[in-house]
Design a protein around this motif. Structure first.
Motif, PDB file in Angstrom:
ATOM      1  N   GLY A  57     104.358 125.592  56.545  1.00  0.00           N
ATOM      2  CA  GLY A  57     105.453 125.482  55.582  1.00  0.00           C
ATOM      3  C   GLY A  57     105.747 124.039  55.221  1.00  0.00           C
TER       4      GLY A  57
ATOM      5  N   ALA B 213     106.413 127.441  46.648  1.00  0.00           N
ATOM      6  CA  ALA B 213     107.274 126.594  47.474  1.00  0.00           C
ATOM      7  C   ALA B 213     108.338 125.938  46.612  1.00  0.00           C
ATOM      8  CB  ALA B 213     106.436 125.521  48.154  1.00  0.00           C
TER       9      ALA B 213
ATOM     10  N   SER C 277     101.244 127.084  46.767  1.00  0.00           N
ATOM     11  CA  SER C 277     102.048 125.877  46.529  1.00  0.00           C
ATOM     12  C   SER C 277     103.093 126.099  45.446  1.00  0.00           C
ATOM     13  CB  SER C 277     101.154 124.714  46.085  1.00  0.00           C
ATOM     14  OG  SER C 277     100.099 124.522  46.985  1.00  0.00           O
TER      15      SER C 277
ATOM     16  N   ARG D 266     102.524 131.418  54.146  1.00  0.00           N
ATOM     17  CA  ARG D 266     102.352 130.041  54.619  1.00  0.00           C
ATOM     18  C   ARG D 266     101.101 130.018  55.497  1.00  0.00           C
ATOM     19  NH1 ARG D 266     107.608 131.449  55.414  1.00  0.00           N
ATOM     20  NH2 ARG D 266     109.242 130.210  54.423  1.00  0.00           N
TER      21      ARG D 266
ATOM     22  N   TYR E   3     112.466 128.448  59.200  1.00  0.00           N
ATOM     23  CA  TYR E   3     112.500 129.143  57.912  1.00  0.00           C
ATOM     24  C   TYR E   3     112.781 130.628  58.023  1.00  0.00           C
ATOM     25  CZ  TYR E   3     110.861 124.698  56.139  1.00  0.00           C
ATOM     26  OH  TYR E   3     110.746 123.365  55.854  1.00  0.00           O
TER      27      TYR E   3
END
Lengths: 341, 347
Positions: B313, B48, B45, B283, B224
């Protein structure tokens, strides 16, 4: 005749951009910038530099729109280039909100900025005291970076900059053929323009890097403008107030008003308080004048009185001033060739 | 009633908070614990960028769309509060770019001010002929995870730094319910062939003049796997890699080159941006999120696992909706256990 010598008086956004336009339009000229203040001490350095036009009551709308469009187009290209970060120019989106729905829902510049449209109900929920709003994307010119970038380009083009207080345009007549008066609020004393009056603005620059959108109250009194490193909170509009000293009560009031629009600003640290005097006039004075004393003349181009809209129209008015300088040069060359006969 | 959350990424911590908020006063015996071998800033996390945005197609998965909406609305509600800045929560506007017209996404009415791009705006992005503009939210985990952790600690939730080897290990210790928020490594606790890594690499730069997110899409490359630029409160994240089945967490020089060049092409002003950090992460990709109960026999007891992993994602985008769903599943377990309350004390 020898290369015309042009002096631009004033080194704010109008003076520097006008000098640059003259260099671009009249490559044969020798151009100098004279000012008692340079960045970071000009009025322009206080402004957030947002491209949101101010409406001049004394100028035709289509002219103002043309100035804005030229300025926007010019800056848009730079913002999309590798020079963007150095020049301080960047795109920013946000909202202009109104407590009461304005009579004119779409201002004259709505098709120049990007993506202009009314705010949705969901967007307006963020501003419970406001019932109408406009969302759009525009440009911001951070100062000092933008002025420093202009200075750099001028120096590269061979323009000399002199720190010098000019008290009377006539004092330049022996050194220069043409004087361009971009003295901003200084024109009140420099040329005795009593219709040019200050509208004092105080701003607070804070560190709030999470604020990425601008918010502006349509009445112009309160705004939050995110710059590259700092967010400018404003403001005030105090007519005929010449004081350049920051007022602490005003700072608190600006902060309170901005926090009511953007509560997260409560956690923002104030970095600097600044004061600027908007050089306000019914219309921008953009014209030519011939000063004469004895048999000597001095050609003058005026480009001042941009009030709250300097950044929004600077390039457009600078180009027009450069065009007028071109006319002055033609006049000089005309009279010099007549003198040869 | 001992409930153990395994995993301390955005899913684990938010599930824990949601559970505690809902049940601590209803179930006085509730003891909530968090187990993880990895805490912020080292979780997936944390890598991200933190932008709330679901994939452009929901593949008909209405449940996930609803969880996304719940998350957005929950976060939007927190925007005006003093906590927002501490949480790393703020509004961010930006662009989604396509090479051909696409249908509007399921989330067009969830975000604010969704609209198509005008021709003038598209001039900014040569090579892209269609796009969207909207205002969404950023939730930066480097602030959000510590904020969640503080909230949990204030509530007396205990944290353990350890690698859990099996569900049985938890049950043997007396845990009644395990909330499995182990993300990409869920397969280590229970094999799941549907869970695959979607390897991402990002470059963090200093580019504070960038005020919009820009996300490009390519139908051939997949989500992505096309350049994106997301400005945070301090750094701007450049990315655009999503490699299915690649378990490597090492930064790749080739990926760096691809990301850097494609992002600079997209936004020329980035050429002057200073690179601060490089990071790769996996991910936890799955055809759909695994959010369900599983009853596991442990000796004579029926122990429960609530799975909450596989958020690909879009973990930050969907996290609160999933946390609420996990809490509801716990609610049914608690309900059942009350009906089957043991008469004799536990030995």
């Amino acid at each position: 005749m020898a290369a015309p010598k042009v002096a631009v008086v004033g080194a704010g956004v109008v003076g520097l951009s006008t000098a640059l336009c003259i260099v671009e339009a009249c490559p044969g000229c020798s151009v100098a910038v004279l000012s008692d203040q340079f960045s970071p001490n000009t009025t322009s350095d206080v402004a957030a530099g947002m491209l949101i036009p101010h409406t001049y009551p004394g100028t035709a709308i289509h002219v103002q729109k043309q100035w804005f469009k030229e300025t926007f187009t010019y800056l848009f290209a730079i913002s999309n280039s590798a020079e963007a970060s150095e020049s301080g120019i960047h795109l920013v989106s946000g909202w202009q909100i109104f407590k009461n729905t304005p009579k004119e829902e779409s201002p004259f510049w709505s098709d120049v900025v990007l993506g202009f449209r009314p705010m949705s109900k969901a967007e307006l929920q963020k501003f419970p005291q406001h019932q109408f709003g406009q969302a759009f994307t525009t440009l911001k010119c951070d100062c000092p970076p933008y002025l420093l970038w202009l200075e750099k380009r001028l120096k590269a083009a061979g323009v000399q900059m002199y720190t010098r207080k000019v008290s009377d345009l006539w004092e330049l007549h022996s050194e220069y053929n043409i004087v361009v008066n971009c003295a901003g609020i200084g024109a009140h004393h420099l040329v005795g323009d009593e219709k040019l009056l200050p509208i004092r603005g105080q701003v607070v620059e804070v560190h709030a890097p999470w604020v990425k959108n601008f918010i502006r109250d349509g009445d112009g009194s309160t705004y939050i403008y995110p710059g590259i490193h700092r967010v400018t909170l404003g403001g005030t509009r105090e007519k005929e107030n010449w004081s350049l000293s920051p007022d602490p009560d005003t700072t608190k009031d600006i902060f309170d008003r901005c926090c009511s629009l953007e509560p997260s600003l409560q956690g923002a640290q104030a970095v600097k308080v600044k004061v600027g005097l908007r050089p306000s006039r019914q219309s921008v004075r953009l014209n030519r004048e011939v000063l004469r004393q004895g048999g000597v003349k001095l050609l003058v181009v005026h480009n001042y009185g941009h009030g709250a809209g300097g950044f929004s129209v600077h390039r457009g008015t600078a180009k027009e001033a450069a065009r007028l300088v071109g006319e002055c040069i033609a006049a000089l060359q005309g009279s010099s060739s007549r003198a040869k006969l | 009633m001992r409930v153990a959350v395994i995993g301390a990424g955005v899913i684990g911590l938010s599930s824990a908070l949601c559970i505690h908020q809902q049940y601590h006063s209803l179930v006085p015996s509730l003891q909530l614990e968090v187990y993880a071998d990895c805490y912020t800033p080292g979780t997936t996390s944390d890598g991200a960028a933190g932008l709330w945005q679901p994939y452009v197609s929901d593949h008909g998965n209405l449940q996930e769309t609803l969880w996304n909406k719940e998350t957005f609305d929950h976060l939007l509600g927190h925007l005006g509060s003093p906590a927002a800045q501490e949480m790393g929560l703020f509004l961010l506007s930006g662009y989604n770019l396509f090479t051909q017209p696409v249908p509007d996404p399921s989330w067009r009415n969830i975000v604010l001010g969704f609209r198509n791009l005008t021709p003038k705006e598209l001039e900014l992005f040569p090579g892209y002929s269609y796009g969207w503009f909207n205002t969404a939210l950023m939730l930066e985990c480097r602030s959000y995870l510590p904020w969640l952790t503080n909230k949990l600690m204030q509530r007396g939730v205990k944290f353990f730094h350890k690698k859990v080897e099996s569900f049985q290990e938890m049950f043997a210790q007396g845990v009644d319910v395990v909330i499995n928020c182990t993300g990409i490594r869920a397969g280590e606790l229970q094999p799941d062939p549907e869970l695959q890594p979607g390897r991402g690499q990002i470059i963090k730069v200093l580019a504070p003049w960038v005020k919009h997110f820009i996300i490009t899409h390519s139908t051939q490359s997949g989500i992505y796997n096309s350049p994106y630029i997301i400005p945070g409160s301090e750094f701007t994240v450049l990315g655009g890699v999503n490699q299915r089945g690649n378990w490597s967490e090492e930064n790749s020089a080739q990926d760096h080159k691809t990301i850097w060049e494609s992002c600079c092409r997209l936004l020329p002003s980035l050429q002057k941006a200073k690179v601060v950090q490089e990071w790769s992460g996996l991910r936890p990709t799955r055809p759909r999120v695994r959010l369900e109960r599983e009853t596991i026999a442990h000796g004579h007891r029926r122990a429960e696992v609530i799975h909450n992993y596989g958020h690909g994602g879009f973990g930050i985008t969907i996290h609160w909706g999933c946390a609420m769903a996990a809490a509801r599943l716990l609610g049914s377990i608690l309900q059942e256990k009350q009906l089957a309350r043991p008469r004799q004390p536990r030995l």
